[in-house]
Design an enzyme around this catalytic site. Sequence first.
Site, short mmCIF file in Angstrom:
data_model
loop_
_atom_site.label_atom_id
_atom_site.label_comp_id
_atom_site.label_asym_id
_atom_site.label_seq_id
_atom_site.Cartn_x
_atom_site.Cartn_y
_atom_site.Cartn_z
N ASP A 39 0.86 -1.19 0.00
CA ASP A 39 0.00 0.00 0.00
C ASP A 39 0.90 1.25 0.00
O ASP A 39 1.92 1.30 0.67
CB ASP A 39 -0.90 0.01 1.24
CG ASP A 39 -2.04 1.00 1.11
OD1 ASP A 39 -3.20 0.56 0.96
OD2 ASP A 39 -1.78 2.23 1.14
N ILE A 40 0.49 2.26 -0.75
CA ILE A 40 1.29 3.48 -0.89
C ILE A 40 1.29 4.30 0.41
O ILE A 40 2.20 5.10 0.64
CB ILE A 40 0.74 4.32 -2.08
CG1 ILE A 40 1.82 5.18 -2.67
CG2 ILE A 40 -0.49 5.10 -1.70
CD1 ILE A 40 1.44 5.78 -4.03
N ASN A 97 -12.91 -3.32 2.31
CA ASN A 97 -13.93 -2.29 2.40
C ASN A 97 -14.85 -2.40 1.19
O ASN A 97 -14.37 -2.57 0.06
CB ASN A 97 -13.27 -0.90 2.43
CG ASN A 97 -12.46 -0.68 3.69
OD1 ASN A 97 -12.89 -1.05 4.78
ND2 ASN A 97 -11.28 -0.09 3.55
N GLU A 105 -12.42 3.28 -1.33
CA GLU A 105 -12.04 4.45 -2.14
C GLU A 105 -11.61 4.09 -3.55
O GLU A 105 -11.73 4.91 -4.45
CB GLU A 105 -10.92 5.22 -1.43
CG GLU A 105 -11.40 5.71 -0.07
CD GLU A 105 -10.71 6.96 0.41
OE1 GLU A 105 -9.55 7.14 0.05
OE2 GLU A 105 -11.36 7.74 1.14
N VAL A 106 -11.07 2.88 -3.74
CA VAL A 106 -10.65 2.47 -5.08
C VAL A 106 -11.64 1.43 -5.60
O VAL A 106 -11.85 0.39 -4.95
CB VAL A 106 -9.22 1.89 -5.06
CG1 VAL A 106 -8.82 1.42 -6.46
CG2 VAL A 106 -8.22 2.94 -4.54
N HIS A 110 -10.05 -5.05 -3.57
CA HIS A 110 -8.74 -5.26 -2.95
C HIS A 110 -8.94 -5.71 -1.52
O HIS A 110 -9.83 -5.23 -0.83
CB HIS A 110 -7.87 -4.00 -3.01
CG HIS A 110 -8.57 -2.75 -2.57
ND1 HIS A 110 -9.50 -2.10 -3.34
CD2 HIS A 110 -8.48 -2.04 -1.42
CE1 HIS A 110 -9.94 -1.04 -2.70
NE2 HIS A 110 -9.35 -0.98 -1.52
N HIS A 112 -7.01 -5.78 2.03
CA HIS A 112 -5.86 -5.26 2.79
C HIS A 112 -5.34 -6.38 3.68
O HIS A 112 -6.13 -7.04 4.36
CB HIS A 112 -6.28 -4.10 3.70
CG HIS A 112 -6.80 -2.89 3.00
ND1 HIS A 112 -6.05 -1.74 2.83
CD2 HIS A 112 -8.00 -2.64 2.43
CE1 HIS A 112 -6.78 -0.83 2.20
NE2 HIS A 112 -7.97 -1.35 1.95
P1 5GP Z 1 -9.85 1.46 0.34
O1 5GP Z 1 -10.19 2.62 1.22
O2 5GP Z 1 -10.42 1.60 -1.04
O3 5GP Z 1 -10.17 0.15 0.98
O4 5GP Z 1 -8.26 1.45 0.23
C1 5GP Z 1 -7.55 1.96 -0.86
C2 5GP Z 1 -6.08 1.82 -0.53
O5 5GP Z 1 -5.34 1.99 -1.71
C3 5GP Z 1 -5.58 2.86 0.47
O6 5GP Z 1 -5.01 2.19 1.60
C4 5GP Z 1 -4.53 3.65 -0.33
O7 5GP Z 1 -3.43 4.03 0.46
C5 5GP Z 1 -4.16 2.68 -1.42
N1 5GP Z 1 -3.74 3.31 -2.67
C6 5GP Z 1 -4.39 4.30 -3.34
N2 5GP Z 1 -3.74 4.60 -4.48
C7 5GP Z 1 -2.66 3.79 -4.53
C8 5GP Z 1 -1.61 3.62 -5.47
O8 5GP Z 1 -1.53 4.30 -6.49
N3 5GP Z 1 -0.67 2.68 -5.20
C9 5GP Z 1 -0.73 1.91 -4.07
N4 5GP Z 1 0.25 1.02 -3.90
N5 5GP Z 1 -1.71 2.03 -3.15
C10 5GP Z 1 -2.66 2.96 -3.39
#
Ligand code: 5GP
Length: 124
Positions: A39-40, A97, A105-106, A110, A112
């Site tokens: 994760d970034i 999520n 958010e994405v 995915h 985690h």
């Molecule tokens: P969500 O809230 O959708 O469950 O989590 C999205 C995750 O994707 C976040 O923890 C965020 O830090 C990670 N993320 C967003 N953009 C990128 C990216 O471009 N590269 C990587 N490696 N992680 C990302």
Amino acid sequence: MPIDPTKPYDPSNIFARIVRGEIPCSKVYEDEHALAFHDINPQAPVHVLVIPKGPYVSWDDFSERGTDAEIAGFVRAVGKVAREQGLVEPGYRLLANVGMDGGQEVPHLHVHLFGGRPMGPMVR
Ligand code: 5GP
């Protein structure tokens, strides 16, 4: 900003671009069905994201439309990544999520994978 779960899969989302190799990632595992990368913005000493390679918005979408092979391949990949990261014996947390209340958010499924310290209460 959480995603709108009623929208169809958007092939321009950031994880779709990572799967296609258009954007770099810090890869830890890849096979036919899954890709895993750091994760970034890590929230734990180990914070890896595992994604299916197919176009699925969320766990809800994947569990409904994913083929048996994709689902089996993805689940096995998540377990393999956890083992390869040395997380099984100390333990770890999986989190997916989904949609607005889930805080997703994405808009590409995915999971985690958190580890490297005690994870504390399940939900804040
Ligand atoms: P969500 O809230 O959708 O469950 O989590 C999205 C995750 O994707 C976040 O923890 C965020 O830090 C990670 N993320 C967003 N953009 C990128 C990216 O471009 N590269 C990587 N490696 N992680 C990302």
